[in-house]
Design a protein around this motif. Structure first.
Motif, PDB file in Angstrom:
ATOM      1  N   VAL A  89       1.841  -9.861  -4.715  1.00  0.00           N
ATOM      2  CA  VAL A  89       3.189  -9.326  -4.611  1.00  0.00           C
ATOM      3  C   VAL A  89       3.389  -8.178  -5.594  1.00  0.00           C
ATOM      4  O   VAL A  89       4.013  -7.155  -5.270  1.00  0.00           O
ATOM      5  CB  VAL A  89       4.234 -10.433  -4.859  1.00  0.00           C
ATOM      6  N   SER A  90       2.857  -8.313  -6.799  1.00  0.00           N
ATOM      7  CA  SER A  90       2.975  -7.265  -7.800  1.00  0.00           C
ATOM      8  C   SER A  90       2.337  -5.969  -7.313  1.00  0.00           C
ATOM      9  O   SER A  90       2.905  -4.881  -7.460  1.00  0.00           O
ATOM     10  CB  SER A  90       2.303  -7.718  -9.106  1.00  0.00           C
ATOM     11  N   LYS A  91       1.148  -6.088  -6.704  1.00  0.00           N
ATOM     12  CA  LYS A  91       0.451  -4.916  -6.176  1.00  0.00           C
ATOM     13  C   LYS A  91       1.222  -4.296  -5.015  1.00  0.00           C
ATOM     14  O   LYS A  91       1.352  -3.066  -4.920  1.00  0.00           O
ATOM     15  CB  LYS A  91      -0.943  -5.337  -5.705  1.00  0.00           C
ATOM     16  N   ILE A  92       1.757  -5.132  -4.144  1.00  0.00           N
ATOM     17  CA  ILE A  92       2.507  -4.639  -2.984  1.00  0.00           C
ATOM     18  C   ILE A  92       3.775  -3.914  -3.431  1.00  0.00           C
ATOM     19  O   ILE A  92       4.100  -2.837  -2.928  1.00  0.00           O
ATOM     20  CB  ILE A  92       2.872  -5.808  -2.043  1.00  0.00           C
ATOM     21  N   MET A  93       4.499  -4.494  -4.403  1.00  0.00           N
ATOM     22  CA  MET A  93       5.734  -3.885  -4.883  1.00  0.00           C
ATOM     23  C   MET A  93       5.465  -2.554  -5.569  1.00  0.00           C
ATOM     24  O   MET A  93       6.205  -1.585  -5.401  1.00  0.00           O
ATOM     25  CB  MET A  93       6.447  -4.838  -5.841  1.00  0.00           C
ATOM     26  N   GLN A  94       4.382  -2.494  -6.332  1.00  0.00           N
ATOM     27  CA  GLN A  94       4.030  -1.252  -7.008  1.00  0.00           C
ATOM     28  C   GLN A  94       3.707  -0.163  -5.992  1.00  0.00           C
ATOM     29  O   GLN A  94       4.116   0.993  -6.138  1.00  0.00           O
ATOM     30  CB  GLN A  94       2.836  -1.475  -7.936  1.00  0.00           C
ATOM     31  N   LYS A  95       2.958  -0.549  -4.952  1.00  0.00           N
ATOM     32  CA  LYS A  95       2.573   0.419  -3.934  1.00  0.00           C
ATOM     33  C   LYS A  95       3.783   0.877  -3.132  1.00  0.00           C
ATOM     34  O   LYS A  95       3.943   2.076  -2.858  1.00  0.00           O
ATOM     35  CB  LYS A  95       1.541  -0.213  -2.993  1.00  0.00           C
ATOM     36  N   SER A  96       4.656  -0.055  -2.782  1.00  0.00           N
ATOM     37  CA  SER A  96       5.815   0.291  -1.955  1.00  0.00           C
ATOM     38  C   SER A  96       6.807   1.165  -2.699  1.00  0.00           C
ATOM     39  O   SER A  96       7.530   1.958  -2.088  1.00  0.00           O
ATOM     40  CB  SER A  96       6.503  -0.983  -1.459  1.00  0.00           C
ATOM     41  N   ALA A  97       6.847   1.058  -4.023  1.00  0.00           N
ATOM     42  CA  ALA A  97       7.791   1.842  -4.816  1.00  0.00           C
ATOM     43  C   ALA A  97       7.526   3.341  -4.694  1.00  0.00           C
ATOM     44  O   ALA A  97       8.443   4.154  -4.791  1.00  0.00           O
ATOM     45  CB  ALA A  97       7.715   1.418  -6.281  1.00  0.00           C
ATOM     46  N   PHE A  98       6.257   3.719  -4.483  1.00  0.00           N
ATOM     47  CA  PHE A  98       5.901   5.130  -4.406  1.00  0.00           C
ATOM     48  C   PHE A  98       5.662   5.611  -2.980  1.00  0.00           C
ATOM     49  O   PHE A  98       5.403   6.795  -2.762  1.00  0.00           O
ATOM     50  CB  PHE A  98       4.638   5.395  -5.231  1.00  0.00           C
ATOM     51  N   SER A  99       5.734   4.702  -2.024  1.00  0.00           N
ATOM     52  CA  SER A  99       5.364   5.059  -0.652  1.00  0.00           C
ATOM     53  C   SER A  99       6.220   6.187  -0.086  1.00  0.00           C
ATOM     54  O   SER A  99       5.755   6.983   0.726  1.00  0.00           O
ATOM     55  CB  SER A  99       5.450   3.830   0.252  1.00  0.00           C
ATOM     56  N   ILE A 100       7.494   6.262  -0.514  1.00  0.00           N
ATOM     57  CA  ILE A 100       8.376   7.292   0.021  1.00  0.00           C
ATOM     58  C   ILE A 100       7.973   8.681  -0.450  1.00  0.00           C
ATOM     59  O   ILE A 100       8.275   9.692   0.194  1.00  0.00           O
ATOM     60  CB  ILE A 100       9.844   6.986  -0.363  1.00  0.00           C
ATOM     61  N   MET A 101       7.274   8.772  -1.594  1.00  0.00           N
ATOM     62  CA  MET A 101       6.843  10.071  -2.120  1.00  0.00           C
ATOM     63  C   MET A 101       5.420  10.433  -1.690  1.00  0.00           C
ATOM     64  O   MET A 101       5.010  11.585  -1.788  1.00  0.00           O
ATOM     65  CB  MET A 101       6.919  10.068  -3.657  1.00  0.00           C
ATOM     66  N   GLU A 102       4.687   9.450  -1.237  1.00  0.00           N
ATOM     67  CA  GLU A 102       3.276   9.675  -0.937  1.00  0.00           C
ATOM     68  C   GLU A 102       3.052  10.203   0.478  1.00  0.00           C
ATOM     69  O   GLU A 102       3.804   9.893   1.406  1.00  0.00           O
ATOM     70  CB  GLU A 102       2.486   8.372  -1.118  1.00  0.00           C
ATOM     71  N   LYS A 103       2.019  11.002   0.602  1.00  0.00           N
ATOM     72  CA  LYS A 103       1.473  11.423   1.892  1.00  0.00           C
ATOM     73  C   LYS A 103      -0.046  11.239   1.779  1.00  0.00           C
ATOM     74  O   LYS A 103      -0.784  12.199   1.628  1.00  0.00           O
ATOM     75  CB  LYS A 103       1.834  12.873   2.195  1.00  0.00           C
ATOM     76  N   PRO A 104      -0.496   9.985   1.771  1.00  0.00           N
ATOM     77  CA  PRO A 104      -1.903   9.694   1.463  1.00  0.00           C
ATOM     78  C   PRO A 104      -2.882  10.372   2.418  1.00  0.00           C
ATOM     79  O   PRO A 104      -2.622  10.489   3.618  1.00  0.00           O
ATOM     80  CB  PRO A 104      -1.977   8.169   1.572  1.00  0.00           C
ATOM     81  N   ILE A 105      -3.988  10.806   1.852  1.00  0.00           N
ATOM     82  CA  ILE A 105      -5.027  11.451   2.635  1.00  0.00           C
ATOM     83  C   ILE A 105      -6.391  10.994   2.122  1.00  0.00           C
ATOM     84  O   ILE A 105      -6.615  10.941   0.908  1.00  0.00           O
ATOM     85  CB  ILE A 105      -4.894  12.990   2.571  1.00  0.00           C
ATOM     86  N   ASP A 106      -7.279  10.630   3.027  1.00  0.00           N
ATOM     87  CA  ASP A 106      -8.613  10.147   2.665  1.00  0.00           C
ATOM     88  C   ASP A 106      -9.585  11.307   2.504  1.00  0.00           C
ATOM     89  O   ASP A 106      -9.484  12.336   3.177  1.00  0.00           O
ATOM     90  CB  ASP A 106      -9.146   9.200   3.746  1.00  0.00           C
ATOM     91  N   GLY A 107     -10.539  11.101   1.607  1.00  0.00           N
ATOM     92  CA  GLY A 107     -11.575  12.115   1.395  1.00  0.00           C
ATOM     93  C   GLY A 107     -12.839  11.486   0.861  1.00  0.00           C
ATOM     94  O   GLY A 107     -12.872  10.296   0.540  1.00  0.00           O
ATOM     95  N   GLN A 108     -13.904  12.293   0.776  1.00  0.00           N
ATOM     96  CA  GLN A 108     -15.151  11.792   0.208  1.00  0.00           C
ATOM     97  C   GLN A 108     -15.941  12.924  -0.428  1.00  0.00           C
ATOM     98  O   GLN A 108     -15.750  14.101  -0.118  1.00  0.00           O
ATOM     99  CB  GLN A 108     -16.000  11.080   1.263  1.00  0.00           C
ATOM    100  N   LEU A 109     -16.809  12.528  -1.346  1.00  0.00           N
ATOM    101  CA  LEU A 109     -17.674  13.454  -2.068  1.00  0.00           C
ATOM    102  C   LEU A 109     -19.120  13.004  -1.947  1.00  0.00           C
ATOM    103  O   LEU A 109     -19.398  11.802  -1.926  1.00  0.00           O
ATOM    104  CB  LEU A 109     -17.317  13.487  -3.564  1.00  0.00           C
TER     105      LEU A 109
END
Length: 249
Positions: A89-109
């Protein structure tokens, strides 16, 4: 009875009670003909699994793994410990708190030796990569793991600089602008290749002691319990002299 022993005994009793309750629920569900009902705990586990996907390919090392304790990353793959619902729950709440600002994008090196570093940046704009982090106290300097995260993303997405934004519980924020570092990237690639080699050969990495060991679910796999026989590892009563590392797995 000392306070520490009393606390340990209470925690042990509570743990046994929780196990019995869980066992009873599972037996009840198994004995009834009714279809299993999805409850809130099932939802928590499903959401947690979705935001923490497991990487099975040993040729792919995540930025999370390479920026933290390599031994923890190794054990997460080879001998994972089950997170409790409070941690989930702690991890989910932390992630959800920033979800409105995030536009996640995957990448690799490409790290060389057929090893890839993979990750997901919080937000990538025209000329900048952004990371959002929560912190009990706003730091004077970015945390090392966040340096590694951001630097990896700068090379993944070919951006000249990035920003790490920290927020405390009161909504205060601190920003750090960070340029690319070729030297840090080379060290990140080196750690990724080391972890890949150890995973391939089933060799546990050396212990990397830090303050995070206190809350690490793998603590007892790295350290012996102290003379009180309490399963708190070398952190029991905060005495560093009680550190007794176990042989490598």
């Amino acid at each position: 009875m000392t306070e520490s022993k009393a606390s340990y005994k209470k925690a042990k009793i509570v743990g046994k009670v929780q196990d019995k309750i869980k066992e009873g629920i599972e037996n009840y569900r198994a004995a009834t003909d009714a279809p299993p009902r999805v409850d809130v705990y099932d939802v928590i586990e499903q959401v947690f699994a979705a935001i923490n996907p497991q990487v099975a390919d040993e040729g792919k090392i995540t930025v999370d793994e390479v920026s933290g304790c390599l031994r923890n990353a190794y054990l997460d793959r080879k001998d994972p410990s089950e997170s409790n619902h409070k941690q989930m729950v702690s991890k989910i709440m932390q992630k959800s708190a920033f979800s409105i600002m995030e536009k996640p994008i995957d990448g690799q090196l490409d790290a060389g030796s057929n090893v890839k570093i993979v990750g997901r940046a919080d937000r990538v704009e025209d000329e900048v990569v952004m990371l959002f982090r929560s912190s009990e106290k706003l730091p004077e300097m970015p945390y090392p793991a966040d340096f590694i995260h951001l630097n990896s993303y700068l090379f993944m997405f070919d951006k000249p600089e990035g920003v790490i934004v920290y927020f405390d519980r009161e909504g205060n924020e601190m920003e750090f602008n960070v340029p690319k570092s070729e030297r840090l990237l080379n060290e990140t690639k080196r750690r990724a290749k080391i972890l890949n080699t150890l995973l391939t050969n089933n060799i546990a990495p050396a212990i990397e002691p830090s303050e995070k060991c206190m809350e690490c679910p793998h603590n007892e796999k790295c350290y012996y319990a102290n003379e009180d026989k309490q399963k708190w590892g070398f952190w029991a009563r905060g005495k560093w002299r009680e550190l007794k590392s176990k042989p490598f797995l």
